[in-house]
Motif scaffolding. Structure first.
Motif, PDB file in Angstrom:
ATOM      1  N   LEU A   1       0.807  -1.225   0.000  1.00 20.02           N
ATOM      2  CA  LEU A   1       0.000   0.000   0.000  1.00 20.02           C
ATOM      3  C   LEU A   1       0.840   1.275   0.000  1.00 20.02           C
ATOM      4  CD1 LEU A   1      -2.811  -0.957   2.567  1.00 20.02           C
ATOM      5  CD2 LEU A   1      -3.035  -0.779   0.092  1.00 20.02           C
ATOM      6  N   TYR A   2       1.892   1.288   0.823  1.00 21.13           N
ATOM      7  CA  TYR A   2       2.606   2.537   1.049  1.00 21.13           C
ATOM      8  C   TYR A   2       4.102   2.477   0.746  1.00 21.13           C
ATOM      9  CZ  TYR A   2      -1.649   2.975   3.854  1.00 21.13           C
ATOM     10  OH  TYR A   2      -2.955   2.972   4.281  1.00 21.13           O
ATOM     11  N   GLY A   3       4.633   1.279   0.492  1.00 25.42           N
ATOM     12  CA  GLY A   3       6.057   1.146   0.231  1.00 25.42           C
ATOM     13  C   GLY A   3       6.815   0.649   1.445  1.00 25.42           C
ATOM     14  N   TYR A   4       7.939  -0.006   1.188  1.00 28.65           N
ATOM     15  CA  TYR A   4       8.736  -0.611   2.268  1.00 28.65           C
ATOM     16  C   TYR A   4       9.296   0.451   3.212  1.00 28.65           C
ATOM     17  CZ  TYR A   4      12.310  -3.361   4.631  1.00 28.65           C
ATOM     18  OH  TYR A   4      13.076  -3.973   5.584  1.00 28.65           O
ATOM     19  N   SER A   5       9.579   1.632   2.687  1.00 33.22           N
ATOM     20  CA  SER A   5      10.151   2.685   3.528  1.00 33.22           C
ATOM     21  C   SER A   5       9.202   3.092   4.654  1.00 33.22           C
ATOM     22  CB  SER A   5      10.503   3.918   2.686  1.00 33.22           C
ATOM     23  OG  SER A   5       9.335   4.433   2.050  1.00 33.22           O
ATOM     24  N   THR A   6       7.896   3.001   4.390  1.00 32.11           N
ATOM     25  CA  THR A   6       6.922   3.328   5.437  1.00 32.11           C
ATOM     26  C   THR A   6       6.981   2.289   6.557  1.00 32.11           C
ATOM     27  OG1 THR A   6       5.440   4.381   3.847  1.00 32.11           O
ATOM     28  CG2 THR A   6       4.471   3.688   5.935  1.00 32.11           C
ATOM     29  N   PHE A   7       7.135   1.039   6.188  1.00 30.44           N
ATOM     30  CA  PHE A   7       7.235  -0.027   7.190  1.00 30.44           C
ATOM     31  C   PHE A   7       8.469   0.178   8.066  1.00 30.44           C
ATOM     32  CE2 PHE A   7       8.907  -4.111   8.637  1.00 30.44           C
ATOM     33  CZ  PHE A   7       7.808  -4.637   9.284  1.00 30.44           C
ATOM     34  N   THR A   8       9.617   0.410   7.447  1.00 30.19           N
ATOM     35  CA  THR A   8      10.839   0.599   8.226  1.00 30.19           C
ATOM     36  C   THR A   8      10.749   1.859   9.095  1.00 30.19           C
ATOM     37  OG1 THR A   8      11.870   1.767   6.363  1.00 30.19           O
ATOM     38  CG2 THR A   8      12.277  -0.605   6.554  1.00 30.19           C
ATOM     39  N   ALA A   9      10.055   2.876   8.599  1.00 33.18           N
ATOM     40  CA  ALA A   9       9.938   4.124   9.360  1.00 33.18           C
ATOM     41  C   ALA A   9       9.166   3.914  10.655  1.00 33.18           C
ATOM     42  CB  ALA A   9       9.269   5.194   8.509  1.00 33.18           C
ATOM     43  N   ILE A  10       8.035   3.214  10.593  1.00 32.02           N
ATOM     44  CA  ILE A  10       7.238   3.039  11.805  1.00 32.02           C
ATOM     45  C   ILE A  10       7.901   2.063  12.773  1.00 32.02           C
ATOM     46  CG2 ILE A  10       5.079   3.663  10.691  1.00 32.02           C
ATOM     47  CD1 ILE A  10       4.355   0.736  10.579  1.00 32.02           C
ATOM     48  N   THR A  11       8.672   1.099  12.255  1.00 31.01           N
ATOM     49  CA  THR A  11       9.394   0.210  13.166  1.00 31.01           C
ATOM     50  C   THR A  11      10.507   0.963  13.886  1.00 31.01           C
ATOM     51  OG1 THR A  11      10.853  -0.522  11.366  1.00 31.01           O
ATOM     52  CG2 THR A  11       8.887  -1.850  11.819  1.00 31.01           C
ATOM     53  N   GLU A  12      10.930   2.094  13.333  1.00 27.65           N
ATOM     54  CA  GLU A  12      11.934   2.946  13.966  1.00 27.65           C
ATOM     55  C   GLU A  12      11.296   4.134  14.689  1.00 27.65           C
ATOM     56  OE1 GLU A  12      14.348   4.019  10.674  1.00 27.65           O
ATOM     57  OE2 GLU A  12      15.289   2.032  10.471  1.00 27.65           O
ATOM     58  N   SER A  13       9.966   4.063  14.851  1.00 24.67           N
ATOM     59  CA  SER A  13       9.192   5.112  15.548  1.00 24.67           C
ATOM     60  C   SER A  13       9.266   6.460  14.847  1.00 24.67           C
ATOM     61  CB  SER A  13       9.664   5.259  17.004  1.00 24.67           C
ATOM     62  OG  SER A  13       9.547   4.036  17.693  1.00 24.67           O
ATOM     63  N   ASN A  14       9.447   6.423  13.543  1.00 25.79           N
ATOM     64  CA  ASN A  14       9.447   7.642  12.740  1.00 25.79           C
ATOM     65  C   ASN A  14       8.059   7.840  12.153  1.00 25.79           C
ATOM     66  OD1 ASN A  14       9.881   9.795  11.033  1.00 25.79           O
ATOM     67  ND2 ASN A  14      11.151   8.645   9.578  1.00 25.79           N
ATOM     68  N   LEU A  15       7.316   8.791  12.701  1.00 25.86           N
ATOM     69  CA  LEU A  15       5.940   9.009  12.266  1.00 25.86           C
ATOM     70  C   LEU A  15       5.812  10.187  11.313  1.00 25.86           C
ATOM     71  CD1 LEU A  15       4.172   8.478  15.712  1.00 25.86           C
ATOM     72  CD2 LEU A  15       4.524   6.811  13.883  1.00 25.86           C
ATOM     73  N   ALA A  16       6.959  10.679  10.831  1.00 28.68           N
ATOM     74  CA  ALA A  16       6.935  11.839   9.936  1.00 28.68           C
ATOM     75  C   ALA A  16       6.639  11.459   8.495  1.00 28.68           C
ATOM     76  CB  ALA A  16       8.276  12.580   9.997  1.00 28.68           C
ATOM     77  N   VAL A  17       6.730  10.168   8.182  1.00 27.77           N
ATOM     78  CA  VAL A  17       6.498   9.731   6.804  1.00 27.77           C
ATOM     79  C   VAL A  17       5.004   9.729   6.504  1.00 27.77           C
ATOM     80  CG1 VAL A  17       8.574   8.317   6.748  1.00 27.77           C
ATOM     81  CG2 VAL A  17       6.411   7.310   7.489  1.00 27.77           C
ATOM     82  N   PRO A  18       4.610   9.864   5.237  1.00 31.71           N
ATOM     83  CA  PRO A  18       3.191   9.800   4.875  1.00 31.71           C
ATOM     84  C   PRO A  18       2.598   8.430   5.218  1.00 31.71           C
ATOM     85  CG  PRO A  18       4.501  10.725   3.086  1.00 31.71           C
ATOM     86  CD  PRO A  18       5.471  10.195   4.091  1.00 31.71           C
ATOM     87  N   HIS A  19       1.334   8.426   5.582  1.00 30.34           N
ATOM     88  CA  HIS A  19       0.581   7.192   5.868  1.00 30.34           C
ATOM     89  C   HIS A  19       1.120   6.431   7.087  1.00 30.34           C
ATOM     90  CE1 HIS A  19      -1.051   7.986   1.909  1.00 30.34           C
ATOM     91  NE2 HIS A  19       0.133   7.804   1.344  1.00 30.34           N
ATOM     92  N   ALA A  20       1.856   7.104   7.953  1.00 31.39           N
ATOM     93  CA  ALA A  20       2.432   6.407   9.102  1.00 31.39           C
ATOM     94  C   ALA A  20       1.352   5.862  10.038  1.00 31.39           C
ATOM     95  CB  ALA A  20       3.363   7.345   9.863  1.00 31.39           C
ATOM     96  N   ILE A  21       0.320   6.652  10.298  1.00 33.26           N
ATOM     97  CA  ILE A  21      -0.706   6.235  11.260  1.00 33.26           C
ATOM     98  C   ILE A  21      -1.522   5.042  10.746  1.00 33.26           C
ATOM     99  CG2 ILE A  21      -2.684   6.945  12.630  1.00 33.26           C
ATOM    100  CD1 ILE A  21       0.039   8.155  13.434  1.00 33.26           C
ATOM    101  N   PRO A  22      -2.063   5.080   9.509  1.00 27.82           N
ATOM    102  CA  PRO A  22      -2.777   3.881   9.035  1.00 27.82           C
ATOM    103  C   PRO A  22      -1.873   2.652   8.962  1.00 27.82           C
ATOM    104  CG  PRO A  22      -2.549   5.507   7.268  1.00 27.82           C
ATOM    105  CD  PRO A  22      -2.186   6.181   8.539  1.00 27.82           C
ATOM    106  N   ALA A  23      -0.594   2.864   8.592  1.00 32.15           N
ATOM    107  CA  ALA A  23       0.337   1.736   8.553  1.00 32.15           C
ATOM    108  C   ALA A  23       0.559   1.178   9.953  1.00 32.15           C
ATOM    109  CB  ALA A  23       1.664   2.182   7.941  1.00 32.15           C
ATOM    110  N   LEU A  24       0.599   2.054  10.933  1.00 27.17           N
ATOM    111  CA  LEU A  24       0.777   1.629  12.318  1.00 27.17           C
ATOM    112  C   LEU A  24      -0.409   0.788  12.793  1.00 27.17           C
ATOM    113  CD1 LEU A  24       2.574   1.835  14.819  1.00 27.17           C
ATOM    114  CD2 LEU A  24       1.395   3.963  15.407  1.00 27.17           C
TER     115      LEU A  24
END
Length: 310
Positions: free
Chosen positions: A47-70
């Protein structure tokens, strides 16, 4: 000897030894968590790309779609795997699933009112234990746990950001109700029953399960209050014979936190949900006395109506 409603659990020769059951359910849970995480990775990446997954696993919520991915990751990697592990164990591994899930409604509904009262009146006790826990100092080599908890709190706060009442209702259902159901099915349903069969002592089962329940959340600075909640939930089930009493108590605890957070965010109340200094010493003592009395009443009513085992 206390006549616990499910004290006389059937230890049929067709069942695995409780020690093996315990190892099996832990293995089942681990496999379910791994599979769920892989599924979450696939969905989020698609849905959002692998970078979004790695971002939320690193507690980086600045990326787009972080909350729905979380939310997706929470559902697929934790909530559903816990439910799947409990149901698989109860309905596939064991010959008598109701001995583990305990989804019967054969109890006095007065107990639900007592659970409601106990959960609210025990709030000062939970705060007292939270304050004790907060004063504990981790050794230097375990400081990573503090950082891990801070990151987890950051993610939780993001999930609890509620701009509308509909978001509050969603959080109330998901964090409050659904989480309560799946965790109680696993811990007070399956694990507590296994340990009670293993040790032949319901009190040991309740306390050991409560410790495991708190440890599972991997939050050192919330260990004591969460363990005590697990003890409350454990006795709710032990005396009533039904999982729904502990689900109700668990929902009240989680749901109250959601509602208070929503009201605080919208400036309807001034008390922060993170404030652990709401009560004083007198409040702690009064809370303890009233909770003990309500527990005595709960036990007296519950044991008068022993549920029939399926």
């Amino acid at each position: 000897m206390i006549n616990i409603p499910y004290k006389d659990l059937d230890n049929s020769s067709s069942e695995l030894h409780p020690a093996l059951q315990f190892l099996l359910i832990l293995a089942t849970l681990l496999v379910a968590l791994l599979i769920g995480t892989a599924i979450g990775l696939g969905i989020i990446t698609g849905l959002y790309g692998y970078s979004t997954f790695t971002a939320i696993t690193e507690s980086n919520l600045a990326v787009p779609h972080a909350i729905p991915a979380l939310w997706i990751l929470q559902l697929t990697s934790t909530t559903l795997p816990i439910l799947a592990a409990a149901l698989f164990f109860a309905y596939v591994v064991t010959p008598k699933p109701q001995q583990y899930i305990r989804s019967n409604f054969k109890f006095s509904w007065v107990l639900m009112l007592l659970v409601f009262a106990i959960m609210f009146i025990s709030s000062p006790l939970i705060e007292f234990l939270s304050n004790i826990n907060a004063k504990m100092v981790l050794p230097h080599f375990l400081q990573w746990m503090r950082e891990s908890e801070d990151n987890a709190e950051k993610l939780t706060n993001a999930m609890l950001q509620m701009n509308t009442i509909w978001q509050m209702i969603f959080d109330l259902l998901f964090i409050g109700l659904f989480t309560a159901v799946v965790e109680e099915f696993l811990f007070r349903g399956c694990i507590q029953t296994i340990i009670e069969k293993w040790t032949k002592n319901v009190h040991v089962a309740i306390w050991v399960t409560a410790i495991l329940f708190s440890a599972f959340h991997m939050e050192f600075f919330g260990f004591l209050p969460r363990m005590m909640l697990g003890v409350l939930f454990g006795y709710f089930v032990a005396w009533s014979g039904s999982i729904w009493t502990s689900v109700w108590g668990h929902f009240i605890n989680n749901g109250t936190a959601v509602v208070i957070t929503y009201l605080y965010q919208h400036k309807e109340i001034s008390i922060s949900p993170d404030d652990q200094h709401v009560f004083n010493s007198a409040g702690y003592i009064i809370s303890f006395i009233i909770v003990l009395f309500l527990f005595w009443v709960y036990r007296d009513i519950a044991l008068k109506k022993k549920p029939v085992q399926a």
